[in-house]
Every structure is written in C-alpha cells, then in structure tokens.
Design a protein around this motif. Structure first.
Motif, mmCIF file in Angstrom:
data_model
loop_
_atom_site.group_PDB
_atom_site.id
_atom_site.type_symbol
_atom_site.label_atom_id
_atom_site.label_comp_id
_atom_site.label_asym_id
_atom_site.label_seq_id
_atom_site.Cartn_x
_atom_site.Cartn_y
_atom_site.Cartn_z
ATOM 1 N N HIS A 179 18.551 92.961 158.007
ATOM 2 C CA HIS A 179 19.525 92.902 159.101
ATOM 3 C C HIS A 179 20.037 91.472 159.300
ATOM 4 C CE1 HIS A 179 19.403 97.024 160.433
ATOM 5 N NE2 HIS A 179 18.086 97.011 160.486
ATOM 6 N N VAL A 180 19.150 90.500 159.151
ATOM 7 C CA VAL A 180 19.561 89.106 159.293
ATOM 8 C C VAL A 180 20.552 88.738 158.183
ATOM 9 C CG1 VAL A 180 18.736 86.720 159.098
ATOM 10 C CG2 VAL A 180 17.533 88.331 160.568
ATOM 11 N N ASP A 181 20.287 89.215 156.963
ATOM 12 C CA ASP A 181 21.209 88.940 155.853
ATOM 13 C C ASP A 181 22.590 89.531 156.121
ATOM 14 O OD1 ASP A 181 19.301 87.537 154.466
ATOM 15 O OD2 ASP A 181 18.753 89.200 153.125
ATOM 16 N N ASP A 196 14.663 91.203 157.934
ATOM 17 C CA ASP A 196 15.266 90.276 156.978
ATOM 18 C C ASP A 196 16.582 90.836 156.438
ATOM 19 O OD1 ASP A 196 15.232 87.871 155.430
ATOM 20 O OD2 ASP A 196 14.603 89.054 153.695
ATOM 21 N N THR A 228 23.887 90.295 159.083
ATOM 22 C CA THR A 228 24.482 89.561 160.197
ATOM 23 C C THR A 228 24.977 88.197 159.749
ATOM 24 O OG1 THR A 228 23.012 90.704 161.726
ATOM 25 C CG2 THR A 228 24.055 88.704 162.528
ATOM 26 N N ASP A 229 24.219 87.531 158.886
ATOM 27 C CA ASP A 229 24.640 86.224 158.372
ATOM 28 C C ASP A 229 25.927 86.356 157.575
ATOM 29 O OD1 ASP A 229 24.228 83.392 157.828
ATOM 30 O OD2 ASP A 229 23.804 84.031 155.771
#
Length: 99
Positions: free
Chosen positions: A47-49, A45, A51-52
């Motif tokens: 890492h996704v934040d 989560d 990347t986003d």
C-alpha cells in the motif's frame, strides 16, 4: 531410598516435560503471531508503494501546473476571476429579482 529418589526424579522429569510442552506451545503461538505480522507488514508495504507512486504522479502534475501558472495567470489572478464571477452572479440575481 532408591525408590524415593526415583520418584523425585520422575516427578522432576514430569515437571520438566510439562514446562517443555508449555514452552513449545508458546513458541508456536509466537511463530503464528510473527507470520501474521509479517503478512500485515508486507500488505502495508504494498500500500505504501502504491501511495508513493500516486504521490509522485501528483507532485509531477503540480510541478507542471506550477510552471504553467508562473508563465500566465497567477493564483491572485485566478482568485480575482472567481470573485468577479461571484459578483456578476449576485448582480444578475438582483436584477432578475427586482425587475
């Protein structure tokens, strides 16, 4: 007969105790696995934040670049410029080689 019944009851209780202990060990292992997966999901989560956030910055920069490109030189103009430079480089190379 009482002794036989008590022996059967003791044997049944021993089997039940083994089953309960085995179930407890399985439950503890499942709990550890769930903790691990929770940590992995939290890490993912994060890492996704990140990347986003990066993707939003890139999209913003692309939008700015797109606005600038529409006002002046188009992609075709840029492509023709690169092709022109390549032709000039080849011409200079041929002149140097044969002169």
């Amino acid at each position: 007969m009482d002794s036989s019944f008590e022996a059967e009851q003791d044997e049944g209780l021993d089997k039940l105790e083994e089953t309960v202990i085995s179930t407890k060990h399985i439950a503890l292992a499942v709990n550890e696995e769930l903790d691990l997966h929770t940590r992995l999901i939290d890490n993912l989560d994060q890492h996704v934040d990140v990347t986003d956030s990066r993707l939003q910055r890139v999209q913003k920069n692309l939008a700015i670049l797109n606005k600038r490109t529409k006002g002046g030189c188009s992609c075709l103009c840029l492509l023709l410029s690169v092709a022109g430079i390549a032709v000039l480089v080849v011409a200079i190379y041929l002149l140097v080689k044969y002169l």
